[in-house]
Design a protein around this motif. Structure first.
Motif, PDB file in Angstrom:
ATOM      1  N   UNK A  40       3.744  -7.385   0.399  1.00 59.91           N
ATOM      2  CA  UNK A  40       4.683  -7.812  -0.633  1.00 59.91           C
ATOM      3  C   UNK A  40       4.081  -7.549  -1.999  1.00 59.91           C
ATOM      4  N   UNK A  41       4.826  -6.850  -2.855  1.00 58.06           N
ATOM      5  CA  UNK A  41       4.306  -6.437  -4.155  1.00 58.06           C
ATOM      6  C   UNK A  41       5.080  -7.077  -5.292  1.00 58.06           C
ATOM      7  N   UNK A  42       4.390  -7.292  -6.398  1.00 62.22           N
ATOM      8  CA  UNK A  42       5.033  -7.805  -7.611  1.00 62.22           C
ATOM      9  C   UNK A  42       4.169  -7.469  -8.816  1.00 62.22           C
ATOM     10  N   UNK A  43       4.779  -7.528 -10.006  1.00 57.96           N
ATOM     11  CA  UNK A  43       4.023  -7.340 -11.233  1.00 57.96           C
ATOM     12  C   UNK A  43       3.894  -5.921 -11.709  1.00 57.96           C
ATOM     13  N   UNK A  44       4.550  -4.969 -11.033  1.00 62.87           N
ATOM     14  CA  UNK A  44       4.535  -3.577 -11.471  1.00 62.87           C
ATOM     15  C   UNK A  44       5.819  -2.919 -10.959  1.00 62.87           C
ATOM     16  N   UNK A  45       6.193  -1.769 -11.529  1.00 57.77           N
ATOM     17  CA  UNK A  45       7.437  -1.111 -11.103  1.00 57.77           C
ATOM     18  C   UNK A  45       7.309  -0.507  -9.713  1.00 57.77           C
ATOM     19  N   UNK A  46       7.641  -1.274  -8.740  1.00 57.49           N
ATOM     20  CA  UNK A  46       7.430  -0.916  -7.329  1.00 57.49           C
ATOM     21  C   UNK A  46       8.047   0.433  -6.995  1.00 57.49           C
ATOM     22  N   UNK A  47       9.228   0.696  -7.500  1.00 57.98           N
ATOM     23  CA  UNK A  47       9.941   1.932  -7.182  1.00 57.98           C
ATOM     24  C   UNK A  47       9.220   3.181  -7.672  1.00 57.98           C
ATOM     25  N   UNK A  48       8.248   3.035  -8.575  1.00 62.69           N
ATOM     26  CA  UNK A  48       7.540   4.188  -9.131  1.00 62.69           C
ATOM     27  C   UNK A  48       6.246   4.516  -8.391  1.00 62.69           C
ATOM     28  N   UNK A  49       5.897   3.694  -7.423  1.00 68.02           N
ATOM     29  CA  UNK A  49       4.586   3.832  -6.805  1.00 68.02           C
ATOM     30  C   UNK A  49       4.681   4.148  -5.314  1.00 68.02           C
ATOM     31  N   UNK A  50       3.770   4.992  -4.878  1.00 63.54           N
ATOM     32  CA  UNK A  50       3.530   5.139  -3.454  1.00 63.54           C
ATOM     33  C   UNK A  50       2.702   3.948  -2.985  1.00 63.54           C
ATOM     34  N   UNK A  51       2.875   3.596  -1.726  1.00 61.99           N
ATOM     35  CA  UNK A  51       2.100   2.503  -1.134  1.00 61.99           C
ATOM     36  C   UNK A  51       1.324   3.038   0.058  1.00 61.99           C
ATOM     37  N   UNK A  52       0.049   2.730   0.070  1.00 64.82           N
ATOM     38  CA  UNK A  52      -0.799   3.159   1.170  1.00 64.82           C
ATOM     39  C   UNK A  52      -1.375   1.972   1.925  1.00 64.82           C
ATOM     40  N   UNK A  53      -1.703   2.237   3.167  1.00 68.00           N
ATOM     41  CA  UNK A  53      -2.405   1.248   3.994  1.00 68.00           C
ATOM     42  C   UNK A  53      -3.782   1.795   4.317  1.00 68.00           C
ATOM     43  N   UNK A  75       1.309 -10.232 -13.810  1.00 72.42           N
ATOM     44  CA  UNK A  75       0.139 -10.070 -12.957  1.00 72.42           C
ATOM     45  C   UNK A  75       0.514  -9.243 -11.738  1.00 72.42           C
ATOM     46  N   UNK A  76      -0.265  -8.199 -11.507  1.00 74.90           N
ATOM     47  CA  UNK A  76      -0.033  -7.358 -10.335  1.00 74.90           C
ATOM     48  C   UNK A  76      -0.514  -8.079  -9.080  1.00 74.90           C
ATOM     49  N   UNK A  77       0.344  -8.093  -8.085  1.00 76.08           N
ATOM     50  CA  UNK A  77      -0.044  -8.686  -6.805  1.00 76.08           C
ATOM     51  C   UNK A  77       0.430  -7.816  -5.654  1.00 76.08           C
ATOM     52  N   UNK A  78      -0.447  -7.645  -4.696  1.00 79.21           N
ATOM     53  CA  UNK A  78      -0.125  -6.994  -3.432  1.00 79.21           C
ATOM     54  C   UNK A  78      -0.675  -7.902  -2.349  1.00 79.21           C
ATOM     55  N   UNK A  79       0.199  -8.449  -1.547  1.00 82.78           N
ATOM     56  CA  UNK A  79      -0.224  -9.413  -0.546  1.00 82.78           C
ATOM     57  C   UNK A  79       0.090  -8.888   0.839  1.00 82.78           C
ATOM     58  N   UNK A  80      -0.963  -8.575   1.567  1.00 79.20           N
ATOM     59  CA  UNK A  80      -0.797  -8.141   2.951  1.00 79.20           C
ATOM     60  C   UNK A  80      -0.759  -9.351   3.860  1.00 79.20           C
ATOM     61  N   UNK A  81       0.078  -9.296   4.875  1.00 76.11           N
ATOM     62  CA  UNK A  81       0.190 -10.389   5.834  1.00 76.11           C
ATOM     63  C   UNK A  81       0.601  -9.834   7.189  1.00 76.11           C
ATOM     64  N   UNK A  82       0.536 -10.700   8.195  1.00 75.45           N
ATOM     65  CA  UNK A  82       0.981 -10.308   9.523  1.00 75.45           C
ATOM     66  C   UNK A  82      -0.129 -10.015  10.498  1.00 75.45           C
ATOM     67  N   UNK A  83      -1.366 -10.090  10.057  1.00 72.91           N
ATOM     68  CA  UNK A  83      -2.482  -9.856  10.953  1.00 72.91           C
ATOM     69  C   UNK A  83      -2.646 -10.982  11.948  1.00 72.91           C
ATOM     70  N   UNK A  84      -3.511 -10.765  12.910  1.00 71.69           N
ATOM     71  CA  UNK A  84      -3.768 -11.779  13.917  1.00 71.69           C
ATOM     72  C   UNK A  84      -4.488 -11.200  15.102  1.00 71.69           C
ATOM     73  N   UNK A  85      -4.518 -11.977  16.167  1.00 74.99           N
ATOM     74  CA  UNK A  85      -5.167 -11.573  17.408  1.00 74.99           C
ATOM     75  C   UNK A  85      -4.119 -10.978  18.348  1.00 74.99           C
ATOM     76  N   UNK A  86      -4.401  -9.815  18.879  1.00 72.97           N
ATOM     77  CA  UNK A  86      -3.467  -9.154  19.781  1.00 72.97           C
ATOM     78  C   UNK A  86      -4.255  -8.502  20.914  1.00 72.97           C
ATOM     79  N   UNK A  87      -3.655  -8.429  22.070  1.00 73.02           N
ATOM     80  CA  UNK A  87      -4.317  -7.815  23.218  1.00 73.02           C
ATOM     81  C   UNK A  87      -4.236  -6.293  23.140  1.00 73.02           C
ATOM     82  N   UNK A  88      -5.179  -5.612  23.756  1.00 74.94           N
ATOM     83  CA  UNK A  88      -5.097  -4.144  23.810  1.00 74.94           C
ATOM     84  C   UNK A  88      -3.759  -3.697  24.370  1.00 74.94           C
ATOM     85  N   UNK A  89      -3.200  -2.696  23.734  1.00 72.44           N
ATOM     86  CA  UNK A  89      -1.885  -2.211  24.119  1.00 72.44           C
ATOM     87  C   UNK A  89      -0.748  -2.902  23.408  1.00 72.44           C
ATOM     88  N   UNK A  90      -1.054  -3.951  22.686  1.00 69.36           N
ATOM     89  CA  UNK A  90      -0.031  -4.727  22.007  1.00 69.36           C
ATOM     90  C   UNK A  90       0.373  -4.153  20.663  1.00 69.36           C
TER      91      UNK A  90
END
Length: 125
Positions: free
Chosen positions: A23-36, A1-16
């Motif tokens: 984190x990716x799994x379930x596919x050949x990670x080294x063969x793929x570009x990753x975009x945000x 099963x392909x999984x891409x799990x984004x994490x690390x978000x939250x509340x931050x003040x301006x300027x912060x």
């Protein structure tokens, strides 16, 4: 099963800063570009950055160039997005996606094959 799990978000003040992880799994990670990408309330999803499978080339869209930094650790199947100098316009749900290395410079949704669930970033005082 392909999984891409984004994490690390939250509340931050301006300027912060925040560091997002994808984190990716379930596919050949080294063969793929990753975009945000991100989607702000009431707006369409927009591309932010892309890093090729080797990690040697990274690309940014104008709104984030110079403020955001993308990197990857292929040993950990993880891509990072460092967000600096945040402002209220950066408030959005942030997504990571895996796609075609050859189309990475264009940071386009259509070039992405796999998508993960997003993580919310809120910039507010």
């Amino acid at each position: 099963e392909v999984q891409l799990q984004a994490s690390g978000g939250g509340l931050v003040q301006p300027g912060g800063s925040l560091r997002l992880s994808c984190a990716a799994s379930g596919f050949p990670f080294d063969d793929y570009a990753i975009g945000w990408f991100r989607q702000a309330p009431g707006k369409e999803r927009e591309g932010l950055a892309c890093i090729k499978n080797s990690g040697g080339y990274a690309y940014y869209t104008h709104p984030v160039k110079g403020r955001f930094t993308i990197s990857r650790d292929n040993a950990k199947n993880t891509v990072y997005l460092q967000l600096d100098s945040l402002n209220s316009q950066d408030t959005a749900v942030y997504f990571c996606a895996a796609g075609e290395p050859v189309r990475c410079p264009y940071i386009m949704e259509s070039a992405m094959h796999y998508w993960g669930k997003g993580t919310l970033v809120t910039v507010s005082s």
